[in-house]
Design a protein around this motif. Structure first.
Motif, PDB file in Angstrom:
ATOM      1  N   ASN A 153      30.785 -49.803  56.779  1.00 28.77           N
ATOM      2  CA  ASN A 153      29.845 -50.532  55.943  1.00 28.77           C
ATOM      3  C   ASN A 153      29.483 -51.864  56.581  1.00 28.77           C
ATOM      4  OD1 ASN A 153      29.908 -48.575  53.860  1.00 28.77           O
ATOM      5  ND2 ASN A 153      31.890 -49.400  53.183  1.00 28.77           N
ATOM      6  N   GLY A 154      28.191 -52.199  56.470  1.00 29.81           N
ATOM      7  CA  GLY A 154      27.737 -53.490  56.983  1.00 29.81           C
ATOM      8  C   GLY A 154      27.725 -54.538  55.889  1.00 29.81           C
ATOM      9  N   CYS A 155      28.300 -55.649  56.154  1.00 35.11           N
ATOM     10  CA  CYS A 155      28.378 -56.729  55.173  1.00 35.11           C
ATOM     11  C   CYS A 155      27.750 -57.994  55.745  1.00 35.11           C
ATOM     12  CB  CYS A 155      29.831 -56.985  54.778  1.00 35.11           C
ATOM     13  SG  CYS A 155      30.631 -55.520  54.067  1.00 35.11           S
ATOM     14  N   ALA A 156      27.851 -59.120  55.001  1.00 31.38           N
ATOM     15  CA  ALA A 156      27.226 -60.373  55.423  1.00 31.38           C
ATOM     16  C   ALA A 156      27.925 -60.965  56.638  1.00 31.38           C
ATOM     17  CB  ALA A 156      27.243 -61.365  54.264  1.00 31.38           C
ATOM     18  N   ASP A 157      27.267 -61.989  57.260  1.00 32.41           N
ATOM     19  CA  ASP A 157      27.826 -62.735  58.398  1.00 32.41           C
ATOM     20  C   ASP A 157      28.078 -61.832  59.605  1.00 32.41           C
ATOM     21  OD1 ASP A 157      27.805 -65.024  56.808  1.00 32.41           O
ATOM     22  OD2 ASP A 157      29.815 -64.596  56.044  1.00 32.41           O
ATOM     23  N   ARG A 158      27.157 -60.920  59.876  1.00 29.31           N
ATOM     24  CA  ARG A 158      27.233 -60.042  61.052  1.00 29.31           C
ATOM     25  C   ARG A 158      28.578 -59.314  61.123  1.00 29.31           C
ATOM     26  NH1 ARG A 158      25.660 -64.813  62.865  1.00 29.31           N
ATOM     27  NH2 ARG A 158      27.543 -65.109  64.115  1.00 29.31           N
ATOM     28  N   GLN A 159      29.015 -58.807  60.005  1.00 35.99           N
ATOM     29  CA  GLN A 159      30.333 -58.186  59.927  1.00 35.99           C
ATOM     30  C   GLN A 159      30.198 -56.715  59.531  1.00 35.99           C
ATOM     31  OE1 GLN A 159      33.376 -58.918  56.670  1.00 35.99           O
ATOM     32  NE2 GLN A 159      34.231 -60.215  58.287  1.00 35.99           N
ATOM     33  N   LEU A 160      31.020 -55.865  60.195  1.00 34.72           N
ATOM     34  CA  LEU A 160      31.161 -54.461  59.801  1.00 34.72           C
ATOM     35  C   LEU A 160      32.606 -54.203  59.409  1.00 34.72           C
ATOM     36  CD1 LEU A 160      29.102 -52.487  62.492  1.00 34.72           C
ATOM     37  CD2 LEU A 160      28.435 -53.045  60.153  1.00 34.72           C
ATOM     38  N   THR A 161      32.784 -53.414  58.383  1.00 37.90           N
ATOM     39  CA  THR A 161      34.129 -53.061  57.923  1.00 37.90           C
ATOM     40  C   THR A 161      34.322 -51.555  58.068  1.00 37.90           C
ATOM     41  OG1 THR A 161      34.211 -54.902  56.366  1.00 37.90           O
ATOM     42  CG2 THR A 161      35.723 -53.060  55.977  1.00 37.90           C
ATOM     43  N   ASN A 234      25.179 -57.121  59.149  1.00 38.63           N
ATOM     44  CA  ASN A 234      24.373 -57.771  58.110  1.00 38.63           C
ATOM     45  C   ASN A 234      23.604 -56.750  57.278  1.00 38.63           C
ATOM     46  OD1 ASN A 234      25.178 -60.345  58.563  1.00 38.63           O
ATOM     47  ND2 ASN A 234      23.433 -60.912  59.846  1.00 38.63           N
ATOM     48  N   GLY A 235      23.843 -55.455  57.486  1.00 38.13           N
ATOM     49  CA  GLY A 235      23.207 -54.444  56.662  1.00 38.13           C
ATOM     50  C   GLY A 235      23.870 -54.355  55.301  1.00 38.13           C
ATOM     51  N   SER A 236      23.316 -53.512  54.444  1.00 37.62           N
ATOM     52  CA  SER A 236      23.884 -53.296  53.112  1.00 37.62           C
ATOM     53  C   SER A 236      24.051 -51.808  52.893  1.00 37.62           C
ATOM     54  CB  SER A 236      22.969 -53.893  52.041  1.00 37.62           C
ATOM     55  OG  SER A 236      21.690 -53.287  52.094  1.00 37.62           O
ATOM     56  N   LEU A 237      24.757 -51.471  51.829  1.00 39.21           N
ATOM     57  CA  LEU A 237      24.933 -50.060  51.505  1.00 39.21           C
ATOM     58  C   LEU A 237      23.576 -49.421  51.235  1.00 39.21           C
ATOM     59  CD1 LEU A 237      28.005 -49.995  49.105  1.00 39.21           C
ATOM     60  CD2 LEU A 237      27.841 -48.895  51.324  1.00 39.21           C
ATOM     61  N   PRO A 238      23.311 -48.236  51.787  1.00 39.31           N
ATOM     62  CA  PRO A 238      22.050 -47.559  51.470  1.00 39.31           C
ATOM     63  C   PRO A 238      22.060 -47.064  50.028  1.00 39.31           C
ATOM     64  CG  PRO A 238      23.440 -46.131  52.781  1.00 39.31           C
ATOM     65  CD  PRO A 238      24.140 -47.461  52.731  1.00 39.31           C
ATOM     66  N   LYS A 239      20.878 -46.904  49.482  1.00 37.20           N
ATOM     67  CA  LYS A 239      20.748 -46.433  48.108  1.00 37.20           C
ATOM     68  C   LYS A 239      20.879 -44.918  48.083  1.00 37.20           C
ATOM     69  CE  LYS A 239      17.805 -46.998  44.043  1.00 37.20           C
ATOM     70  NZ  LYS A 239      16.569 -47.638  43.524  1.00 37.20           N
ATOM     71  N   PRO A 240      21.857 -44.381  47.342  1.00 41.30           N
ATOM     72  CA  PRO A 240      22.012 -42.921  47.305  1.00 41.30           C
ATOM     73  C   PRO A 240      20.842 -42.263  46.583  1.00 41.30           C
ATOM     74  CG  PRO A 240      23.462 -43.946  45.706  1.00 41.30           C
ATOM     75  CD  PRO A 240      22.836 -45.073  46.492  1.00 41.30           C
ATOM     76  N   VAL A 241      20.658 -40.984  46.854  1.00 44.24           N
ATOM     77  CA  VAL A 241      19.534 -40.232  46.291  1.00 44.24           C
ATOM     78  C   VAL A 241      20.055 -38.930  45.689  1.00 44.24           C
ATOM     79  CG1 VAL A 241      17.390 -38.999  46.814  1.00 44.24           C
ATOM     80  CG2 VAL A 241      17.862 -41.199  47.894  1.00 44.24           C
ATOM     81  N   GLN A 257      22.583 -32.284  44.228  1.00 49.05           N
ATOM     82  CA  GLN A 257      22.592 -32.441  45.678  1.00 49.05           C
ATOM     83  C   GLN A 257      22.398 -33.913  45.985  1.00 49.05           C
ATOM     84  OE1 GLN A 257      23.092 -30.318  48.377  1.00 49.05           O
ATOM     85  NE2 GLN A 257      22.982 -32.217  49.565  1.00 49.05           N
ATOM     86  N   ILE A 258      23.423 -34.529  46.631  1.00 51.68           N
ATOM     87  CA  ILE A 258      23.419 -35.966  46.880  1.00 51.68           C
ATOM     88  C   ILE A 258      23.123 -36.217  48.356  1.00 51.68           C
ATOM     89  CG2 ILE A 258      24.711 -38.110  46.609  1.00 51.68           C
ATOM     90  CD1 ILE A 258      24.171 -36.538  44.017  1.00 51.68           C
ATOM     91  N   ASP A 259      22.176 -37.129  48.629  1.00 52.70           N
ATOM     92  CA  ASP A 259      21.832 -37.512  49.993  1.00 52.70           C
ATOM     93  C   ASP A 259      21.933 -39.024  50.157  1.00 52.70           C
ATOM     94  OD1 ASP A 259      21.341 -34.886  50.603  1.00 52.70           O
ATOM     95  OD2 ASP A 259      19.155 -35.030  50.446  1.00 52.70           O
ATOM     96  N   ASN A 260      21.887 -39.448  51.427  1.00 53.61           N
ATOM     97  CA  ASN A 260      21.848 -40.870  51.796  1.00 53.61           C
ATOM     98  C   ASN A 260      23.139 -41.606  51.440  1.00 53.61           C
ATOM     99  OD1 ASN A 260      20.182 -42.657  53.226  1.00 53.61           O
ATOM    100  ND2 ASN A 260      19.670 -43.775  51.360  1.00 53.61           N
ATOM    101  N   VAL A 261      24.267 -40.889  51.462  1.00 52.64           N
ATOM    102  CA  VAL A 261      25.570 -41.512  51.265  1.00 52.64           C
ATOM    103  C   VAL A 261      26.255 -41.584  52.618  1.00 52.64           C
ATOM    104  CG1 VAL A 261      27.818 -41.339  50.119  1.00 52.64           C
ATOM    105  CG2 VAL A 261      25.738 -40.646  48.914  1.00 52.64           C
TER     106      VAL A 261
END
Length: 679
Positions: A153-161, A234-241, A257-261
């Protein structure tokens, strides 16, 4: 004492007298001794307590006894005192000389294990001072290398977890090795550290890899398969569909049927209650895929999917199930559906009939479709409604429901009917339906018959989903039969009956003539002409006469080659339809003619006493007698008598004759008289 002690002693004796020969046959004899062990020892573990008591001890060392799949083991060394060593690399238990295990024995000192697990290696050899062969075992461990289940997951301050799922796969490794994809050194974390963050120098997209590793002390000696994820800091969680929502009303279930997770990310299903509030359910999944839901109440029921983590929370657009009700009415099927209007903004509804589009509507308030399109009474039709949200990302699909079409309307009648007498004397009936009135699978043809002129038409038969009938309850030799036919739909409604059609009855009102009934064998067509067929005794047509519209005819019965004549009338319509009458038979009288005299002088005129007349006799016999009644000549041929007796010229004079003939009807004809032989 072992049961094979005597054989064991023989082997010792054979091997002592010649050391050189021992090297040649030692392996074979040692294996033979082991193979003749008592049966109860064969099913035991030769790497455990089941090893034969008289077996020697072999030996080998491995270059490595633990490795990641695929793992190739190698026999590093074998004592010089051993020879003929063979190995079973995936030994479990049982007699190594039984057919299945014997095929697994190999002299190769390398072997590749492809699946994780613990394996026993069984060695069979000769030497080490043992006359009965040696046995030795060791174990190897092949480690699982399945990739880790992760979420990035991408979070603030150029950080990935990076989050590693705590499951059986992750727990089997000793630690994890992460490469953040920015040139920084790979980072090794312990198996209990299931989440690790990293700050990047810029917002460039990175491909992060992670793998589970196994340690030898503090050193990595092998690792599992690499899992890679690509994200932008610096990305955010995508919106699931919710890509698709379908439901089954009978068992109260739905499937989403779930996509974009993101891979490794858990998507939790929420359901809206009667008050409009959203609450989490027990249904969830990791990554994209389907979520089955049970115990759904009334329709519509609304759902949404929520994804949350260190980088926040994202909710999908809601989607609501569609309730469907289908009712069969007179001449139409009513399709009604219910769905949530305020939560879902639908752009298009589609009604499917038997999986084919029936109608499409973009009116959000439309909830009813009356289907009248080419419905066939008694036929089943299945309906389904699909809806497309305005966003275009979600499709909702109702359950499928089926009804049987109903109608009280009187169906169209048969437009054509014809009857014909077949060769067995039965009546064949054929009805034709108007092309505009397609026959349903469950229709009936109702047959009514009039058995006497002016009498009533009574029902005699029904044909289910057939437009042909054969009536065997008639005597077509005696009379004509008239029929009317009706069409009954699968809903029980009956058409009007057709006009009568009558079979052609051929009869003979006088000895030399034949005539037939004038009533038409056709409905919907007219008789264009009659034809009279003349048939021999095998019912082969030998002549056909065009009678136009006549209904009487005087046939010629003088054919000397045919004794029994069959006649029948063929009616032909303007469109080429054909109807036949019954058969009428005439039998001609057999005739025989012989000369009073003959002159066998070779001039080609009247040289033989021959039989003339009808040729259809089954048999014929001529006998010639002299004046004293003695048989002078006999023959079964029509060629007759040439005036010789046993090859000698017979004297002139009177001779008596007798002819016996049997015709095709089995009648016997006898003719006798006198003939003059003239020289």
């Amino acid at each position: 004492m072992l049961a094979n002690e005597k054989f064991y002693s023989s082997v010792i004796t054979l091997t002592k007298w010649s050391p050189g020969r021992f090297l040649c046959i030692g392996w074979f004899l040692a294996i033979s001794v082991l193979y003749l062990l008592p049966v109860e020892a064969w099913s035991q573990d030769w790497c455990g307590s089941g090893k034969p008591a008289n077996a020697g001890v072999g030996g080998f060392t491995l270059r490595a006894k633990r490795g990641c799949a695929p793992f190739t083991v190698e026999i590093a060394s074998v004592p010089a005192t051993l020879s003929g060593d063979k190995y079973i690399y995936e030994y479990q238990t049982g007699d190594p000389f039984s057919a299945p295990l014997l095929q697994q024995q190999t002299a190769n000192r390398k072997y590749a294990f492809t699946k994780p697990g613990r394996y026993k290696i069984l060695q069979l050899a000769s030497g080490n001072g043992s006359a009965t062969g040696t046995v030795f075992c060791d174990e190897v461990e092949v480690l699982d290398t399945r990739p880790l289940n992760t979420a990035l997951n991408g979070c603030a301050d150029r950080q990935l977890t990076l989050t590693i799922t705590n499951d059986a796969i992750s727990q089997q490794y000793d630690g994890y090795l992460i490469n953040w994809g920015d040139g920084s050194p790979a980072e090794r974390i312990t198996k209990n550290t299931l989440s690790q963050s990293h700050t990047f120098a810029n917002n460039s997209t990175r491909t992060v890899t992670v793998q589970g590793v196994y340690l030898d002390g503090n050193q990595i000696f092998c690792g599992g398969q690499i899992r890679s994820e690509t994200r932008t800091p610096n990305g955010s969680l995508p919106k699931p569909v919710i890509a698709k929502l379908s439901s089954t009303e009978a068992n109260k279930t739905a499937t989403l049927q779930i996509d974009n997770v993101p891979a490794g990310q858990t998507a939790v299903l929420e359901q809206r209650d009667a008050s409009g509030n959203w609450a989490s359910t027990t249904f969830s999944r990791v990554g994209n895929g389907t979520i089955p839901v049970t115990n759904i109440g009334n329709h519509p029921t609304c759902f949404r999917v929520v994804v949350s983590g260190s980088c926040g929370r994202q909710e999908s657009e809601p989607a609501c199930t569609i309730g469907l009700d289908v009712t069969a009415q007179n001449g139409q099927n009513e399709v009604k559906w219910t769905t949530e209007v305020t939560t879902n903004t639908f752009g298009r509804f589609t009604v499917l009939r038997n999986n084919t589009t029936l109608s499409t509507s973009t009116t959000a308030s439309a909830r009813t479709e009356n289907d009248k399109q080419n419905l066939q009474c008694g036929q089943q039709y299945c309906y389904k409604v699909t809806a497309q949200l305005n966003s275009g990302a979600t499709t909702v699909e109702s359950d499928s429901k089926c009804v049987t079409a109903q109608s009280g309307e009187q169906p169209l009648p048969f437009t054509k009917v014809q009857v014909s007498v077949n060769t067995a004397g039965r009546i064949d009936l054929l009805a034709v339906l108007d092309p505009a009135a397609q026959a349903t699978p469950n229709y009936k043809m109702l047959i009514y018959r009039q058995d006497s002129p002016g009498g009533a038409f009574n029902p005699v038969a029904e044909e289910a989903a057939r437009n042909v009938h054969q009536d065997g309850g008639v005597d077509t030799r005696k009379q004509s039969y008239c029929y009317q036919v009706g069409y009954q739909s699968a809903c029980g409604a009956t058409s009007t009956l057709t006009a009568p059609v009558c079979s052609i009855h051929l009869k003979s009102d006088s000895p030399a003539a034949i005539n037939w009934t004038p009533e038409s064998p056709f409905f919907g067509e007219t008789v264009a002409q009659y034809r009279l067929e003349k048939l021999d005794e095998t019912n082969t047509v030998v002549d056909e006469v065009d009678l136009v519209a006549n209904t009487t005819y005087q046939p010629n019965l003088s054919d000397p080659d045919i004794q029994r004549f069959n006649f029948r009338v063929k009616a032909v319509s303007a469109n080429g339809a054909v109807s036949y009458s019954n058969f009428r038979s005439f039998t001609a009288a057999a005739r025989l003619f012989v000369p009073d005299a003959f002159t066998p002088n070779g001039d080609g005129l009247n040289d033989a006493f021959t039989i003339k007349g009808s040729t259809f006799f089954e048999s014929i016999r001529l006998s010639v007698y002299n004046r004293w009644g003695e048989v002078m000549f006999t023959t079964d041929q029509r060629e007759g008598w040439d005036g010789t007796i046993n090859g000698q010229i017979a004297p002139a004079g009177h001779y008596s004759y007798r002819i016996e003939a049997v015709d095709q009807a089995g009648q016997k004809l006898i003719k006798s008289g006198r003939v003059m032989l003239m020289r």
